[in-house]
Motif scaffolding. Sequence first.
Motif, PDB file in Angstrom:
ATOM      1  N   MET A   1       0.840  -1.193   0.000  1.00  0.00           N
ATOM      2  CA  MET A   1       0.000   0.000   0.000  1.00  0.00           C
ATOM      3  C   MET A   1       0.880   1.250   0.000  1.00  0.00           C
ATOM      4  O   MET A   1       1.942   1.280   0.608  1.00  0.00           O
ATOM      5  N   ASN A   2       0.439   2.289  -0.689  1.00  0.00           N
ATOM      6  CA  ASN A   2       1.172   3.553  -0.755  1.00  0.00           C
ATOM      7  C   ASN A   2       0.278   4.635  -0.157  1.00  0.00           C
ATOM      8  O   ASN A   2      -0.469   5.305  -0.858  1.00  0.00           O
ATOM      9  N   ASN A   3       0.353   4.792   1.174  1.00  0.00           N
ATOM     10  CA  ASN A   3      -0.577   5.683   1.851  1.00  0.00           C
ATOM     11  C   ASN A   3      -0.347   7.159   1.531  1.00  0.00           C
ATOM     12  O   ASN A   3      -1.303   7.936   1.440  1.00  0.00           O
ATOM     13  N   LEU A   4       0.924   7.551   1.347  1.00  0.00           N
ATOM     14  CA  LEU A   4       1.195   8.959   1.056  1.00  0.00           C
ATOM     15  C   LEU A   4       0.550   9.372  -0.261  1.00  0.00           C
ATOM     16  O   LEU A   4      -0.145  10.394  -0.334  1.00  0.00           O
ATOM     17  N   ASN A   5       0.754   8.577  -1.318  1.00  0.00           N
ATOM     18  CA  ASN A   5       0.127   8.892  -2.601  1.00  0.00           C
ATOM     19  C   ASN A   5      -1.395   8.803  -2.502  1.00  0.00           C
ATOM     20  O   ASN A   5      -2.122   9.575  -3.140  1.00  0.00           O
ATOM     21  N   GLY A   6      -1.887   7.846  -1.708  1.00  0.00           N
ATOM     22  CA  GLY A   6      -3.326   7.723  -1.524  1.00  0.00           C
ATOM     23  C   GLY A   6      -3.915   8.963  -0.879  1.00  0.00           C
ATOM     24  O   GLY A   6      -4.962   9.469  -1.308  1.00  0.00           O
ATOM     25  N   ILE A  11      -6.987  14.141  -1.333  1.00  0.00           N
ATOM     26  CA  ILE A  11      -7.039  15.605  -1.231  1.00  0.00           C
ATOM     27  C   ILE A  11      -7.284  16.227  -2.609  1.00  0.00           C
ATOM     28  O   ILE A  11      -8.094  17.152  -2.755  1.00  0.00           O
ATOM     29  N   ALA A  12      -6.590  15.698  -3.635  1.00  0.00           N
ATOM     30  CA  ALA A  12      -6.799  16.199  -4.998  1.00  0.00           C
ATOM     31  C   ALA A  12      -8.226  15.937  -5.454  1.00  0.00           C
ATOM     32  O   ALA A  12      -8.852  16.778  -6.129  1.00  0.00           O
ATOM     33  N   TYR A 223     -12.039   9.636 -10.637  1.00  0.00           N
ATOM     34  CA  TYR A 223     -10.907   8.753 -10.944  1.00  0.00           C
ATOM     35  C   TYR A 223      -9.889   8.751  -9.807  1.00  0.00           C
ATOM     36  O   TYR A 223      -9.382   7.694  -9.398  1.00  0.00           O
ATOM     37  N   ALA A 224      -9.605   9.937  -9.257  1.00  0.00           N
ATOM     38  CA  ALA A 224      -8.612  10.043  -8.186  1.00  0.00           C
ATOM     39  C   ALA A 224      -9.050   9.291  -6.938  1.00  0.00           C
ATOM     40  O   ALA A 224      -8.237   8.616  -6.294  1.00  0.00           O
ATOM     41  N   ILE A 225     -10.332   9.368  -6.590  1.00  0.00           N
ATOM     42  CA  ILE A 225     -10.791   8.692  -5.381  1.00  0.00           C
ATOM     43  C   ILE A 225     -10.772   7.180  -5.555  1.00  0.00           C
ATOM     44  O   ILE A 225     -10.496   6.425  -4.620  1.00  0.00           O
ATOM     45  N   VAL A 226     -11.052   6.717  -6.777  1.00  0.00           N
ATOM     46  CA  VAL A 226     -11.004   5.276  -7.040  1.00  0.00           C
ATOM     47  C   VAL A 226      -9.578   4.760  -6.894  1.00  0.00           C
ATOM     48  O   VAL A 226      -9.319   3.737  -6.248  1.00  0.00           O
ATOM     49  N   VAL A 227      -8.622   5.476  -7.500  1.00  0.00           N
ATOM     50  CA  VAL A 227      -7.217   5.062  -7.412  1.00  0.00           C
ATOM     51  C   VAL A 227      -6.736   5.114  -5.965  1.00  0.00           C
ATOM     52  O   VAL A 227      -6.035   4.215  -5.491  1.00  0.00           O
ATOM     53  N   ALA A 228      -7.140   6.163  -5.244  1.00  0.00           N
ATOM     54  CA  ALA A 228      -6.706   6.318  -3.849  1.00  0.00           C
ATOM     55  C   ALA A 228      -7.160   5.137  -3.002  1.00  0.00           C
ATOM     56  O   ALA A 228      -6.398   4.624  -2.171  1.00  0.00           O
ATOM     57  N   THR A 229      -8.389   4.684  -3.179  1.00  0.00           N
ATOM     58  CA  THR A 229      -8.903   3.578  -2.378  1.00  0.00           C
ATOM     59  C   THR A 229      -8.223   2.261  -2.726  1.00  0.00           C
ATOM     60  O   THR A 229      -8.237   1.326  -1.924  1.00  0.00           O
TER      61      THR A 229
END
Length: 304
Positions: A1-6, A11-12, A223-229
């Motif tokens: 998992m990459n929490n920082l990028n998530g 936020i974006a 798209y950003a929220i999907v990738v983040a999750t």
Amino acid sequence: MNNLNGILLVIASMAAFTLEDMFIKRLSGEIPVGQILIMLGIGSGSVFAAVALYKRENLFAPAAWRGAALMRSVSEALGAMAFATALSLVDISTVAAVFQALPLVITMGAALFLGEQVGWRRWSAICVGFCGVLLIVRPGLEGFDPSVVLVLIAVLAIAARDLLTRLVDTTVSSTVVSFQAFASLLVAGGALLLITGSEPQAIDARQSGMMLGGILFGVLGYYAIVVATRIGDASAITPFRYSRLLFSILVGVLVFGERPDALTLAGAALIIASGLYTFVRERRLVRQAAQQARESEGAAAAAC
């Protein structure tokens, strides 16, 4: 998992959704809200339809157009009608503050309708959050704006949408579900035009640019929220969803000249605090259940 990028993607995403709301609110002063919903549905729906076709997914698979999936689309349409109308009538910062109660309503709905166990601590947090909503809405007091009730209707409809999502057939892809959501805006927009008696009107280049901005930021936010999750732990990224309120207050002050009062800010703080507590409590219970399961498996293995 990459929490920082998530976290950065969440936020974006919240910033993108706020900009989408900004364009909708700005346009609502010039063209009918129903027309805005129809254009959003056509633009964003076309994007997800193209993605689904690229993946060779069936947009009109029978499983996607019956039962929970169909009810989800109805809830999406009702939520969009209420939310967009509220944006046209109420300060964007107030809309965002009340909308932060959504996680609390989802938790309550899961307990009442899906049989999930919710203890007294989380019920208490839900009650505190609703007190925060009352501080913002102020029913019966000076400064009460009946239009704020539309935000509450939107929260209930979107909560129902999210709960119904859990019941949608797992064979229906997320892309098809997303296409359905935006396709439902066509129905919602048409219904809103009929209800308000408004007629669609031609838009100029400036309005077209704002409409494209709303579509672009809406799709990017989704798209950003999907990738983040997918790349971050839920426990790490979920609290940053509340950054949407900060962005909305900033846009409200800089773009629309709003000045949220003390009661609104206090209510928003109560909602966010209770939401964060509810989330932390849920994560703790999940960890405890996982620990108990591991201990049971260990005991069973030792017995063998």
